[in-house]
Design a protein around this motif. Sequence first.
Motif, PDB file in Angstrom:
ATOM      1  N   VAL A  73     -48.292  46.052  74.112  1.00 45.03           N
ATOM      2  CA  VAL A  73     -48.258  45.789  75.406  1.00 45.03           C
ATOM      3  C   VAL A  73     -49.716  45.746  75.939  1.00 45.03           C
ATOM      4  CG1 VAL A  73     -47.436  45.457  77.315  1.00 45.03           C
ATOM      5  CG2 VAL A  73     -46.455  45.253  75.281  1.00 45.03           C
ATOM      6  N   VAL A  74     -51.230  44.386  76.163  1.00 47.37           N
ATOM      7  CA  VAL A  74     -52.029  44.618  76.624  1.00 47.37           C
ATOM      8  C   VAL A  74     -51.860  44.075  78.395  1.00 47.37           C
ATOM      9  CG1 VAL A  74     -54.410  44.525  76.616  1.00 47.37           C
ATOM     10  CG2 VAL A  74     -53.354  45.075  74.905  1.00 47.37           C
ATOM     11  N   ALA A  75     -52.035  44.737  79.150  1.00 45.29           N
ATOM     12  CA  ALA A  75     -52.448  43.592  80.686  1.00 45.29           C
ATOM     13  C   ALA A  75     -53.001  44.954  81.494  1.00 45.29           C
ATOM     14  CB  ALA A  75     -50.485  43.857  81.142  1.00 45.29           C
ATOM     15  N   ARG A  76     -53.564  44.057  82.955  1.00 45.15           N
ATOM     16  CA  ARG A  76     -53.756  44.955  83.684  1.00 45.15           C
ATOM     17  C   ARG A  76     -52.485  46.158  84.422  1.00 45.15           C
ATOM     18  NH1 ARG A  76     -54.086  46.028  89.436  1.00 45.15           N
ATOM     19  NH2 ARG A  76     -52.474  44.209  89.599  1.00 45.15           N
ATOM     20  N   MET A  77     -51.215  45.311  84.885  1.00 48.19           N
ATOM     21  CA  MET A  77     -50.535  47.008  85.524  1.00 48.19           C
ATOM     22  C   MET A  77     -49.624  46.072  84.250  1.00 48.19           C
ATOM     23  SD  MET A  77     -48.796  46.853  88.424  1.00 48.19           S
ATOM     24  CE  MET A  77     -50.061  47.949  89.919  1.00 48.19           C
ATOM     25  N   ARG A  87     -41.510  49.783  71.396  1.00 44.38           N
ATOM     26  CA  ARG A  87     -41.981  50.340  69.840  1.00 44.38           C
ATOM     27  C   ARG A  87     -43.392  50.037  69.841  1.00 44.38           C
ATOM     28  NH1 ARG A  87     -39.014  52.439  71.338  1.00 44.38           N
ATOM     29  NH2 ARG A  87     -36.497  53.213  71.052  1.00 44.38           N
ATOM     30  N   GLY A  88     -45.020  50.371  70.237  1.00 41.95           N
ATOM     31  CA  GLY A  88     -46.399  49.920  70.106  1.00 41.95           C
ATOM     32  C   GLY A  88     -46.974  50.583  70.960  1.00 41.95           C
ATOM     33  N   ASP A  89     -47.677  50.338  70.799  1.00 41.57           N
ATOM     34  CA  ASP A  89     -48.640  51.066  72.281  1.00 41.57           C
ATOM     35  C   ASP A  89     -49.126  50.103  73.415  1.00 41.57           C
ATOM     36  OD1 ASP A  89     -49.618  52.784  70.191  1.00 41.57           O
ATOM     37  OD2 ASP A  89     -51.350  52.310  69.334  1.00 41.57           O
ATOM     38  N   VAL A  90     -48.954  51.180  74.804  1.00 44.12           N
ATOM     39  CA  VAL A  90     -49.411  50.163  75.764  1.00 44.12           C
ATOM     40  C   VAL A  90     -51.073  50.830  76.401  1.00 44.12           C
ATOM     41  CG1 VAL A  90     -48.777  50.116  78.125  1.00 44.12           C
ATOM     42  CG2 VAL A  90     -46.879  50.491  76.146  1.00 44.12           C
ATOM     43  N   ILE A  91     -51.517  48.683  76.988  1.00 44.68           N
ATOM     44  CA  ILE A  91     -52.733  49.415  76.908  1.00 44.68           C
ATOM     45  C   ILE A  91     -52.531  48.914  78.508  1.00 44.68           C
ATOM     46  CG2 ILE A  91     -55.054  48.896  76.206  1.00 44.68           C
ATOM     47  CD1 ILE A  91     -54.779  49.672  73.839  1.00 44.68           C
ATOM     48  N   ALA A  92     -53.426  49.388  79.246  1.00 40.31           N
ATOM     49  CA  ALA A  92     -53.250  48.632  80.899  1.00 40.31           C
ATOM     50  C   ALA A  92     -54.493  50.080  81.602  1.00 40.31           C
ATOM     51  CB  ALA A  92     -51.931  48.530  81.443  1.00 40.31           C
ATOM     52  N   GLU A  93     -55.025  49.080  82.727  1.00 41.35           N
ATOM     53  CA  GLU A  93     -55.309  49.581  84.062  1.00 41.35           C
ATOM     54  C   GLU A  93     -54.200  50.287  84.739  1.00 41.35           C
ATOM     55  OE1 GLU A  93     -57.450  47.003  86.969  1.00 41.35           O
ATOM     56  OE2 GLU A  93     -58.370  47.026  85.320  1.00 41.35           O
ATOM     57  N   GLN A  94     -52.984  49.989  84.628  1.00 39.70           N
ATOM     58  CA  GLN A  94     -52.056  50.823  85.776  1.00 39.70           C
ATOM     59  C   GLN A  94     -50.647  50.837  84.422  1.00 39.70           C
ATOM     60  OE1 GLN A  94     -51.453  50.741  89.757  1.00 39.70           O
ATOM     61  NE2 GLN A  94     -53.510  49.303  89.457  1.00 39.70           N
ATOM     62  N   VAL A  95     -50.187  51.577  84.402  1.00 38.44           N
ATOM     63  CA  VAL A  95     -48.607  51.915  83.502  1.00 38.44           C
ATOM     64  C   VAL A  95     -47.737  52.315  84.043  1.00 38.44           C
ATOM     65  CG1 VAL A  95     -47.634  52.088  81.581  1.00 38.44           C
ATOM     66  CG2 VAL A  95     -49.848  52.169  80.879  1.00 38.44           C
ATOM     67  N   ASP A 143     -61.688  59.339  78.110  1.00 36.79           N
ATOM     68  CA  ASP A 143     -63.466  59.323  77.840  1.00 36.79           C
ATOM     69  C   ASP A 143     -63.818  57.924  77.985  1.00 36.79           C
ATOM     70  OD1 ASP A 143     -62.646  57.964  75.238  1.00 36.79           O
ATOM     71  OD2 ASP A 143     -63.562  60.061  74.469  1.00 36.79           O
ATOM     72  N   ASP A 144     -65.366  57.734  77.870  1.00 40.15           N
ATOM     73  CA  ASP A 144     -66.100  56.386  77.970  1.00 40.15           C
ATOM     74  C   ASP A 144     -65.715  55.462  77.030  1.00 40.15           C
ATOM     75  OD1 ASP A 144     -67.568  57.343  80.007  1.00 40.15           O
ATOM     76  OD2 ASP A 144     -69.175  57.979  78.982  1.00 40.15           O
ATOM     77  N   GLY A 145     -64.898  56.109  75.897  1.00 42.12           N
ATOM     78  CA  GLY A 145     -64.505  55.063  74.894  1.00 42.12           C
ATOM     79  C   GLY A 145     -63.674  54.151  75.432  1.00 42.12           C
ATOM     80  N   GLY A 146     -62.491  55.535  75.879  1.00 45.99           N
ATOM     81  CA  GLY A 146     -61.142  54.688  75.549  1.00 45.99           C
ATOM     82  C   GLY A 146     -61.199  53.670  77.322  1.00 45.99           C
ATOM     83  N   ALA A 151     -61.058  47.847  78.618  1.00 45.51           N
ATOM     84  CA  ALA A 151     -62.239  46.777  79.443  1.00 45.51           C
ATOM     85  C   ALA A 151     -62.054  46.055  78.271  1.00 45.51           C
ATOM     86  CB  ALA A 151     -63.036  47.264  79.906  1.00 45.51           C
ATOM     87  N   ASP A 152     -62.568  45.899  76.619  1.00 41.60           N
ATOM     88  CA  ASP A 152     -62.273  44.988  75.809  1.00 41.60           C
ATOM     89  C   ASP A 152     -60.931  43.842  75.604  1.00 41.60           C
ATOM     90  OD1 ASP A 152     -65.495  45.852  75.718  1.00 41.60           O
ATOM     91  OD2 ASP A 152     -65.120  47.498  73.865  1.00 41.60           O
ATOM     92  N   ARG A 153     -59.961  45.035  75.723  1.00 44.44           N
ATOM     93  CA  ARG A 153     -58.895  44.596  75.432  1.00 44.44           C
ATOM     94  C   ARG A 153     -57.980  43.646  76.328  1.00 44.44           C
ATOM     95  NH1 ARG A 153     -55.671  46.710  71.045  1.00 44.44           N
ATOM     96  NH2 ARG A 153     -54.306  44.692  71.497  1.00 44.44           N
ATOM     97  N   LEU A 154     -58.390  43.937  77.532  1.00 45.83           N
ATOM     98  CA  LEU A 154     -58.456  43.067  78.681  1.00 45.83           C
ATOM     99  C   LEU A 154     -58.417  42.313  78.461  1.00 45.83           C
ATOM    100  CD1 LEU A 154     -57.441  45.765  81.827  1.00 45.83           C
ATOM    101  CD2 LEU A 154     -56.168  44.442  80.422  1.00 45.83           C
TER     102      LEU A 154
END
Length: 172
Positions: A73-77, A87-95, A143-146, A151-154
């Motif tokens: 799941v990839v979203a801003r929030m 069942r998977g990774d969550v990538i967001a600015e806010q979770v 870190d900066d990579g994270g 940002a890249d995924r969004l």
Amino acid sequence: MFKRQTSAETGDRLGRSSDAADAETAQSDDAELETGARRPGVERSVIQPDLVIKGEILARGALELNGLVEGDVVARMVLVGENAVIRGDVIAEQVSISGDVRGEVLGHRVHLGAAARYFGNIRRGELSIDDGAVFEGNVRGLDDGGLRRIADRLDKAAPDAPNTVDVIAISS
């Protein structure tokens, strides 16, 4: 299908300075993240409890999950409801997690609510955990990579659309 106005389109309707507007937005984001309360003027895509999604979900805006998601799941929030299973990774600015999540979480601000059941690693800027939350895993700073990964995924979620959800496969 989904449309979200940018701040450039709407402007600050109260005529405040950008710093005051940014501070109020940050406070509103905190309240929405911790309570799930909807902020007026912010659109949110909602996955209902009876929906099962298999595949990656990409959203430019806020996403509320109440069903079963088998995929990233990839979203801003991202707001994970009490009855949700992810069942998977969550990538967001806010979770904010109040349901059952098994996977890595990568976010600037991460909140585990009292009903959360989280099994996995968290890479975060800020972390808050309510009493009663179940958490098994490791926590690392972002870190900066994270930050670049978020940002890249969004950006890849929907580079030109104001707010879209792209579902790879749906099964019932």
